[in-house]
Scaffold this motif. Sequence first.
Motif, PDB file in Angstrom:
ATOM      1  N   ALA A 156       1.011  -1.062  -0.053  1.00  0.00           N
ATOM      2  CA  ALA A 156       0.026   0.171   0.116  1.00  0.00           C
ATOM      3  C   ALA A 156       0.956   1.267  -0.075  1.00  0.00           C
ATOM      4  N   VAL A 157       0.524   2.462  -0.747  1.00  0.00           N
ATOM      5  CA  VAL A 157       1.295   3.529  -0.806  1.00  0.00           C
ATOM      6  C   VAL A 157       0.028   4.763  -0.406  1.00  0.00           C
ATOM      7  N   PRO A 158      -0.178   4.830   1.159  1.00  0.00           N
ATOM      8  CA  PRO A 158      -1.045   5.684   1.373  1.00  0.00           C
ATOM      9  C   PRO A 158      -0.363   7.054   1.190  1.00  0.00           C
ATOM     10  N   HIS A 159      -1.082   8.289   0.922  1.00  0.00           N
ATOM     11  CA  HIS A 159      -0.435   9.325   0.802  1.00  0.00           C
ATOM     12  C   HIS A 159      -1.443  10.530   0.791  1.00  0.00           C
ATOM     13  N   ALA A 160      -0.825  11.651   1.472  1.00  0.00           N
ATOM     14  CA  ALA A 160      -1.635  12.966   1.760  1.00  0.00           C
ATOM     15  C   ALA A 160      -1.054  14.052   1.597  1.00  0.00           C
ATOM     16  N   ARG A 161      -1.580  15.333   1.560  1.00  0.00           N
ATOM     17  CA  ARG A 161      -1.014  16.633   1.456  1.00  0.00           C
ATOM     18  C   ARG A 161      -1.025  17.265   3.077  1.00  0.00           C
ATOM     19  N   ILE A 162      -0.080  17.397   3.542  1.00  0.00           N
ATOM     20  CA  ILE A 162      -0.095  18.060   4.833  1.00  0.00           C
ATOM     21  C   ILE A 162       0.825  19.605   5.165  1.00  0.00           C
ATOM     22  N   GLU A 163      -0.005  20.369   5.831  1.00  0.00           N
ATOM     23  CA  GLU A 163       0.654  21.464   5.971  1.00  0.00           C
ATOM     24  C   GLU A 163       1.879  21.386   6.874  1.00  0.00           C
ATOM     25  N   GLY A 164       2.778  22.464   6.391  1.00  0.00           N
ATOM     26  CA  GLY A 164       4.042  22.500   7.349  1.00  0.00           C
ATOM     27  C   GLY A 164       5.082  21.625   6.822  1.00  0.00           C
ATOM     28  N   LEU A 165       5.042  20.917   5.724  1.00  0.00           N
ATOM     29  CA  LEU A 165       5.838  20.248   5.031  1.00  0.00           C
ATOM     30  C   LEU A 165       6.501  21.260   3.813  1.00  0.00           C
ATOM     31  N   GLU A 166       8.060  21.086   3.645  1.00  0.00           N
ATOM     32  CA  GLU A 166       8.655  22.020   2.571  1.00  0.00           C
ATOM     33  C   GLU A 166       8.663  21.074   1.362  1.00  0.00           C
ATOM     34  N   ARG A 167       8.796  19.854   1.590  1.00  0.00           N
ATOM     35  CA  ARG A 167       9.187  19.207   0.251  1.00  0.00           C
ATOM     36  C   ARG A 167       8.256  17.607   0.436  1.00  0.00           C
ATOM     37  N   VAL A 168       8.282  16.797  -0.363  1.00  0.00           N
ATOM     38  CA  VAL A 168       7.646  15.390  -0.532  1.00  0.00           C
ATOM     39  C   VAL A 168       8.455  14.405   0.430  1.00  0.00           C
ATOM     40  N   CYS A 169       8.083  13.825   1.439  1.00  0.00           N
ATOM     41  CA  CYS A 169       8.619  13.133   2.410  1.00  0.00           C
ATOM     42  C   CYS A 169       7.912  11.707   2.357  1.00  0.00           C
ATOM     43  N   GLY A 170       8.982  10.797   2.904  1.00  0.00           N
ATOM     44  CA  GLY A 170       8.346   9.497   2.917  1.00  0.00           C
ATOM     45  C   GLY A 170       8.666   8.443   4.080  1.00  0.00           C
ATOM     46  N   LEU A 171       7.867   7.419   4.335  1.00  0.00           N
ATOM     47  CA  LEU A 171       8.279   6.612   5.464  1.00  0.00           C
ATOM     48  C   LEU A 171       8.038   5.043   5.073  1.00  0.00           C
ATOM     49  N   PHE A 172       8.580   4.176   5.254  1.00  0.00           N
ATOM     50  CA  PHE A 172       8.377   2.950   4.942  1.00  0.00           C
ATOM     51  C   PHE A 172       7.943   2.005   6.169  1.00  0.00           C
ATOM     52  N   ILE A 173       6.889   1.193   6.275  1.00  0.00           N
ATOM     53  CA  ILE A 173       6.725   0.444   7.482  1.00  0.00           C
ATOM     54  C   ILE A 173       6.396  -0.935   6.980  1.00  0.00           C
ATOM     55  N   ARG A 174       7.062  -1.905   7.449  1.00  0.00           N
ATOM     56  CA  ARG A 174       6.758  -3.481   7.328  1.00  0.00           C
ATOM     57  C   ARG A 174       6.073  -3.980   8.525  1.00  0.00           C
ATOM     58  N   LEU A 175       4.793  -4.366   8.350  1.00  0.00           N
ATOM     59  CA  LEU A 175       4.110  -5.088   9.422  1.00  0.00           C
ATOM     60  C   LEU A 175       4.569  -6.350   9.617  1.00  0.00           C
ATOM     61  N   ASP A 176       4.434  -7.046  10.703  1.00  0.00           N
ATOM     62  CA  ASP A 176       4.945  -8.293  11.169  1.00  0.00           C
ATOM     63  C   ASP A 176       3.815  -9.139  10.619  1.00  0.00           C
ATOM     64  N   GLN A 177       2.151  -8.621  10.552  1.00  0.00           N
ATOM     65  CA  GLN A 177       1.151  -9.458  10.189  1.00  0.00           C
ATOM     66  C   GLN A 177       0.609  -8.670   9.356  1.00  0.00           C
ATOM     67  N   PRO A 178       0.336  -9.189   7.844  1.00  0.00           N
ATOM     68  CA  PRO A 178      -0.668  -8.458   6.962  1.00  0.00           C
ATOM     69  C   PRO A 178      -1.970  -8.228   7.442  1.00  0.00           C
TER      70      PRO A 178
END
Length: 154
Positions: free
Chosen positions: A63-85
């Motif tokens: 999944a690639v959830p995404h959103a526009r958020i106030e307070g950011l200067e540029r596009v940023c990312g985070l990666f999470i791997r769940l132990d259980q789908p």
Amino acid sequence: MDIVELLAEDGVVLRTGVSSKRQALNALATLAAEQFGVEEARTVEALLEREALGSTGLGGGVAVPHARIEGLERVCGLFIRLDQPVAWAAVDERPVDLIFGLFAPPRDGAEHLRALAAVSRFLRSADRREQLRTAGSADEILALLVDAATVRAA
């Protein structure tokens, strides 16, 4: 665009104890608040609003959830791997365990779309997804992301 450039310094997390899509989005928003200094409640709200438009589950357990958020200067990312789908209403109905969250400034258009395309291309590979799933640590996952960026640049 290299996806490793999008990641926060501590932007790769192995996560346990998540049993639903909503909990996964909450975990993503908590991490975004910690890494980017954005408002956690507003970030959850923005992610849920985007999901209401259509699932960000791409298939293959991704999944690639995404959103526009106030307070950011540029596009940023985070990666999470769940132990259980978790169920995500993905296009293939497969549960999700690999989540790459993207956050963009409200008025950023083209860069956000390029980031979405880069992440989608990277996660399209079944071999890469398997490597991400079997990596033993967040550092190993980060190394895979860096290696992929290095290979493309060569």
